[in-house]
Scaffold this active site. Structure first.
Site, PDB file in Angstrom:
ATOM      1  N   CYS A   1      80.737  39.179  14.052  1.00 22.24           N
ATOM      2  CA  CYS A   1      81.128  39.148  12.822  1.00 22.24           C
ATOM      3  C   CYS A   1      80.595  40.152  12.195  1.00 22.24           C
ATOM      4  O   CYS A   1      80.067  40.671  12.657  1.00 22.24           O
ATOM      5  CB  CYS A   1      80.396  37.977  11.748  1.00 22.24           C
ATOM      6  SG  CYS A   1      80.694  37.290  10.872  1.00 22.24           S
TER       7      CYS A   1
ATOM      8  N   LYS B   1      85.797  26.699  11.485  1.00 23.61           N
ATOM      9  CA  LYS B   1      84.756  26.440  11.290  1.00 23.61           C
ATOM     10  C   LYS B   1      84.506  26.116   9.265  1.00 23.61           C
ATOM     11  O   LYS B   1      85.497  26.645   9.410  1.00 23.61           O
ATOM     12  CB  LYS B   1      84.354  28.199  11.183  1.00 23.61           C
ATOM     13  CG  LYS B   1      82.262  28.802  10.509  1.00 23.61           C
ATOM     14  CD  LYS B   1      82.563  30.142  11.186  1.00 23.61           C
ATOM     15  CE  LYS B   1      81.645  30.767   9.334  1.00 23.61           C
ATOM     16  NZ  LYS B   1      80.654  31.206  10.229  1.00 23.61           N
TER      17      LYS B   1
ATOM     18  N   GLU C   1      94.839  25.068  13.063  1.00 24.70           N
ATOM     19  CA  GLU C   1      93.794  26.401  13.373  1.00 24.70           C
ATOM     20  C   GLU C   1      93.189  26.759  15.132  1.00 24.70           C
ATOM     21  O   GLU C   1      93.126  27.504  15.770  1.00 24.70           O
ATOM     22  CB  GLU C   1      92.094  26.560  13.142  1.00 24.70           C
ATOM     23  CG  GLU C   1      92.552  26.745  11.741  1.00 24.70           C
ATOM     24  CD  GLU C   1      92.144  28.557  11.238  1.00 24.70           C
ATOM     25  OE1 GLU C   1      91.995  29.071  12.248  1.00 24.70           O
ATOM     26  OE2 GLU C   1      92.399  28.286  10.059  1.00 24.70           O
TER      27      GLU C   1
ATOM     28  N   LYS D   1      82.896  23.160  13.801  1.00 23.48           N
ATOM     29  CA  LYS D   1      81.067  23.764  12.799  1.00 23.48           C
ATOM     30  C   LYS D   1      81.615  24.075  11.892  1.00 23.48           C
ATOM     31  O   LYS D   1      81.573  24.343  10.939  1.00 23.48           O
ATOM     32  CB  LYS D   1      81.296  25.463  12.905  1.00 23.48           C
ATOM     33  CG  LYS D   1      79.158  26.106  12.400  1.00 23.48           C
ATOM     34  CD  LYS D   1      78.954  27.924  12.293  1.00 23.48           C
ATOM     35  CE  LYS D   1      77.710  27.942  11.662  1.00 23.48           C
ATOM     36  NZ  LYS D   1      77.581  29.291  11.900  1.00 23.48           N
TER      37      LYS D   1
ATOM     38  N   SER E   1      72.308  25.477  10.977  1.00 23.26           N
ATOM     39  CA  SER E   1      70.559  25.312  10.052  1.00 23.26           C
ATOM     40  C   SER E   1      71.031  24.650   9.474  1.00 23.26           C
ATOM     41  O   SER E   1      69.367  24.011   9.021  1.00 23.26           O
ATOM     42  CB  SER E   1      70.260  26.763   9.610  1.00 23.26           C
ATOM     43  OG  SER E   1      71.416  26.753   8.240  1.00 23.26           O
TER      44      SER E   1
END
Length: 325
Positions: free
Chosen positions: A121, A196, A234, A249, A275
């Protein structure tokens, strides 16, 4: 009571050994992928304030970190870089001597048996914090693909075993697959962040990776959390473009999506236990509100039950220790 007719399901729950005998879902160390944040400099081992137990480490501490993982029986890592310099095109992302490229080389030289996954990324490397190239206040999808492909190729040249593009640009799997093949890396698989979401669970990661956008947000290219069918579109695009793995994610709030992706596609499915999911449990455990070991293992098992073959998780070290117990 003898005239009642009912099932006695509790027969299979009576003892620990009986429950183990009929257990349907199993979590193994081989399922775990540990994220590592590598920074420039020397003698740097900074605990991320919002992620207790997770550190940014410089290359001189990387050996210690990898040896700990090997000793725990964890066999896979995903590498995120925190560069000392940023610019509008994220040039440190695809530099031959970028922090991720150097980290990959070091890991593979010292622990060649580890599977090293490179996050691909631009957000950590751009001065604006977005995952693509900004032109006239917007993310230029097709120009971004060129820089992302260069990044993937240099990561493969450094020794990455798997390329994991996380940028959510349209066509990123096709572009990276073509670039890898043309550079002689047709054997390197692509672990696509296929699904995502633009999630509120990413905050602590942005502290660790220094990747917060400097203007706006990422809703124009990451997915709307309300959408399920969009996730299938997707994932289908990435399958058609040559992805070898599919990532969902975040994981915990999207187990329904994960199950549906697994039911539709026969590729290995990866849950990203992000996270925010990690930090909430750590905070609750530190306050004595939950039993950390029990809740971590229940949560990771739920991801396996929902269809995940692999789990990217900051709990990998903890889970490995729990499995040994």
């Amino acid at each position: 009571m003898s005239d009642l007719q009912f099932k006695r399901h509790r027969r299979l729950r009576r003892t620990d050994s009986m429950r183990a005998l009929v257990r349907e879902t199993h979590l193994r160390k081989d399922d775990l992928i540990y994220p590592i944040f590598v920074v420039e400099g020397e003698q740097v081992k900074n605990e991320v304030a919002s992620m207790p137990g997770v550190h940014q480490v410089s290359l001189d501490y990387l050996t210690e970190e990898m040896n700990e993982l090997v000793n725990l029986g964890i066999r896979s890592v995903i590498v995120f870089g925190v560069p000392s310099e940023k610019d509008e095109v994220g040039s440190q992302a695809y530099h031959q001597e970028g922090i991720v490229q150097r980290a990959i080389r070091q890991i593979k030289e010292e622990n060649p048996s580890l599977t090293v996954i490179a996050d691909t990324c631009l957000c950590q490397y751009t001065d604006h914090g977005h995952c693509g190239i900004v032109r006239d206040g917007d993310i230029d999808n097709d120009e971004s693909l060129n820089y992302l492909t260069q990044t993937a190729v240099t990561q493969a040249e450094a020794g990455a075993d798997i390329i994991a593009p996380s940028n959510m640009m349209d066509g990123f799997v096709a572009a990276i697959r073509k670039g890898l093949d043309e550079a002689g890396f047709s054997n390197i698989p692509v672990m696509s962040y296929a699904v995502k979401y633009a999630s509120a669970f990413y905050g602590p990661f942005r502290d660790a990776a220094h990747s917060s956008p400097q203007f706006g947000d990422r809703r124009a290219y990451q997915m709307d959390p309300s959408n399920r069918l969009e996730a299938i579109r997707e994932a289908q695009s990435d399958v058609d473009e040559g992805a070898d793995f599919l990532i969902v994610k975040p994981a915990l709030a999207y187990l329904d999506v994960m199950r549906e992706v697994k039911d539709r596609y026969n590729l290995p499915l990866v849950a990203y236990n992000v996270s925010g999911e990690y930090s909430m449990i750590k905070a609750a455990a530190q306050n004595g509100w939950v039993n950390e070991q029990e809740i971590v293992m229940e949560k990771l098992t739920s991801m396996k039950r929902a269809g995940a073959d692999l789990i990217i998780t900051y709990f990998a070290k903890d889970a490995a220790n729990y499995l040994d117990q």
